[in-house]
Design a protein around this motif. Structure first.
Motif, PDB file in Angstrom:
ATOM      1  N   PRO A  70      -5.780 -37.908  53.920  1.00  0.00           N
ATOM      2  CA  PRO A  70      -7.080 -38.540  53.753  1.00  0.00           C
ATOM      3  C   PRO A  70      -7.059 -40.048  53.959  1.00  0.00           C
ATOM      4  O   PRO A  70      -6.994 -40.807  52.992  1.00  0.00           O
ATOM      5  CB  PRO A  70      -7.450 -38.204  52.322  1.00  0.00           C
ATOM      6  N   ASP A  71      -7.077 -40.511  55.162  1.00  0.00           N
ATOM      7  CA  ASP A  71      -7.281 -41.924  55.511  1.00  0.00           C
ATOM      8  C   ASP A  71      -6.468 -42.881  54.629  1.00  0.00           C
ATOM      9  O   ASP A  71      -7.011 -43.643  53.835  1.00  0.00           O
ATOM     10  CB  ASP A  71      -8.759 -42.290  55.422  1.00  0.00           C
ATOM     11  N   SER A  72      -5.148 -42.831  54.793  1.00  0.00           N
ATOM     12  CA  SER A  72      -4.287 -43.639  53.930  1.00  0.00           C
ATOM     13  C   SER A  72      -3.004 -44.041  54.650  1.00  0.00           C
ATOM     14  O   SER A  72      -2.704 -43.565  55.742  1.00  0.00           O
ATOM     15  CB  SER A  72      -3.941 -42.864  52.656  1.00  0.00           C
ATOM     16  N   TYR A 120       6.323 -47.237  56.865  1.00  0.00           N
ATOM     17  CA  TYR A 120       4.910 -47.029  56.564  1.00  0.00           C
ATOM     18  C   TYR A 120       4.369 -45.948  57.488  1.00  0.00           C
ATOM     19  O   TYR A 120       4.611 -45.989  58.704  1.00  0.00           O
ATOM     20  CB  TYR A 120       4.121 -48.328  56.778  1.00  0.00           C
ATOM     21  N   THR A 121       3.655 -44.975  56.939  1.00  0.00           N
ATOM     22  CA  THR A 121       3.060 -43.930  57.763  1.00  0.00           C
ATOM     23  C   THR A 121       1.544 -43.986  57.666  1.00  0.00           C
ATOM     24  O   THR A 121       0.991 -44.170  56.579  1.00  0.00           O
ATOM     25  CB  THR A 121       3.510 -42.518  57.337  1.00  0.00           C
ATOM     26  N   ALA A 122       0.893 -43.859  58.812  1.00  0.00           N
ATOM     27  CA  ALA A 122      -0.558 -43.733  58.850  1.00  0.00           C
ATOM     28  C   ALA A 122      -0.871 -42.258  58.683  1.00  0.00           C
ATOM     29  O   ALA A 122      -0.391 -41.423  59.454  1.00  0.00           O
ATOM     30  CB  ALA A 122      -1.091 -44.254  60.179  1.00  0.00           C
ATOM     31  N   ASN A 123      -1.642 -41.934  57.662  1.00  0.00           N
ATOM     32  CA  ASN A 123      -2.011 -40.547  57.364  1.00  0.00           C
ATOM     33  C   ASN A 123      -3.482 -40.349  57.710  1.00  0.00           C
ATOM     34  O   ASN A 123      -4.349 -40.913  57.053  1.00  0.00           O
ATOM     35  CB  ASN A 123      -1.791 -40.242  55.880  1.00  0.00           C
ATOM     36  N   GLY A 137      -9.291 -47.502  56.416  1.00  0.00           N
ATOM     37  CA  GLY A 137     -10.456 -47.034  57.169  1.00  0.00           C
ATOM     38  C   GLY A 137     -10.288 -45.625  57.695  1.00  0.00           C
ATOM     39  O   GLY A 137      -9.214 -45.029  57.612  1.00  0.00           O
ATOM     40  N   GLY A 138     -11.344 -45.098  58.287  1.00  0.00           N
ATOM     41  CA  GLY A 138     -11.382 -43.721  58.748  1.00  0.00           C
ATOM     42  C   GLY A 138     -10.407 -43.390  59.859  1.00  0.00           C
ATOM     43  O   GLY A 138     -10.343 -44.062  60.873  1.00  0.00           O
ATOM     44  N   TYR A 139      -9.640 -42.355  59.651  1.00  0.00           N
ATOM     45  CA  TYR A 139      -8.702 -41.762  60.599  1.00  0.00           C
ATOM     46  C   TYR A 139      -7.726 -42.791  61.187  1.00  0.00           C
ATOM     47  O   TYR A 139      -7.761 -43.103  62.382  1.00  0.00           O
ATOM     48  CB  TYR A 139      -9.464 -41.047  61.720  1.00  0.00           C
ATOM     49  N   LYS A 168      -1.577 -36.280  54.135  1.00  0.00           N
ATOM     50  CA  LYS A 168      -1.802 -35.237  55.125  1.00  0.00           C
ATOM     51  C   LYS A 168      -1.920 -35.831  56.531  1.00  0.00           C
ATOM     52  O   LYS A 168      -2.457 -36.911  56.715  1.00  0.00           O
ATOM     53  CB  LYS A 168      -3.063 -34.452  54.793  1.00  0.00           C
ATOM     54  N   LYS A 169      -1.421 -35.104  57.490  1.00  0.00           N
ATOM     55  CA  LYS A 169      -1.514 -35.433  58.907  1.00  0.00           C
ATOM     56  C   LYS A 169      -0.968 -36.823  59.249  1.00  0.00           C
ATOM     57  O   LYS A 169      -1.672 -37.660  59.805  1.00  0.00           O
ATOM     58  CB  LYS A 169      -2.956 -35.314  59.380  1.00  0.00           C
TER      59      LYS A 169
END
Length: 93
Positions: A42-44, A36-39, A63-65, A21-22
């Motif tokens: 949920p923090d992945s 590679y995508t930073a999501n 890590g978070g966000y 997500k996001k």
């Protein structure tokens, strides 16, 4: 999702690729075989095989966000900048 764009025509290629997500940042490995995508939720980080335009395995927890991802020149590590936890995660391959 992530869309692939043909830069010669500025048109999308195929269907969007489902990732976490996001998704907020994307990086491509030096050899061009993986993206590679930073999501941010949920923090992945999701790994995309650029030959098939499909995700590889499950998203990798970081890590978070996470808001951005970068890949080392040798393609053996990815780094995420994690805004929510004021940290950097290192992923080794």
């Amino acid at each position: 999702s992530v869309s692939v764009i043909d830069t010669a025509t500025n048109r999308t290629v195929g269907n969007p690729i489902n990732v976490g997500k996001k998704p907020v940042g994307v990086a491509v490995s030096p050899d061009g075989h993986r993206a590679y995508t930073a999501n941010s939720g949920p923090d992945s980080v999701s790994v995309i095989d650029t030959a098939t335009n499909r995700t590889v395995g499950n998203p990798i927890n970081v890590g978070g966000y996470p808001v951005w991802v970068a890949v080392s020149p040798d393609g053996r590590r990815a780094y995420t900048a994690n805004e929510g936890s004021a940290s950097v995660s290192v992923i080794t391959f």
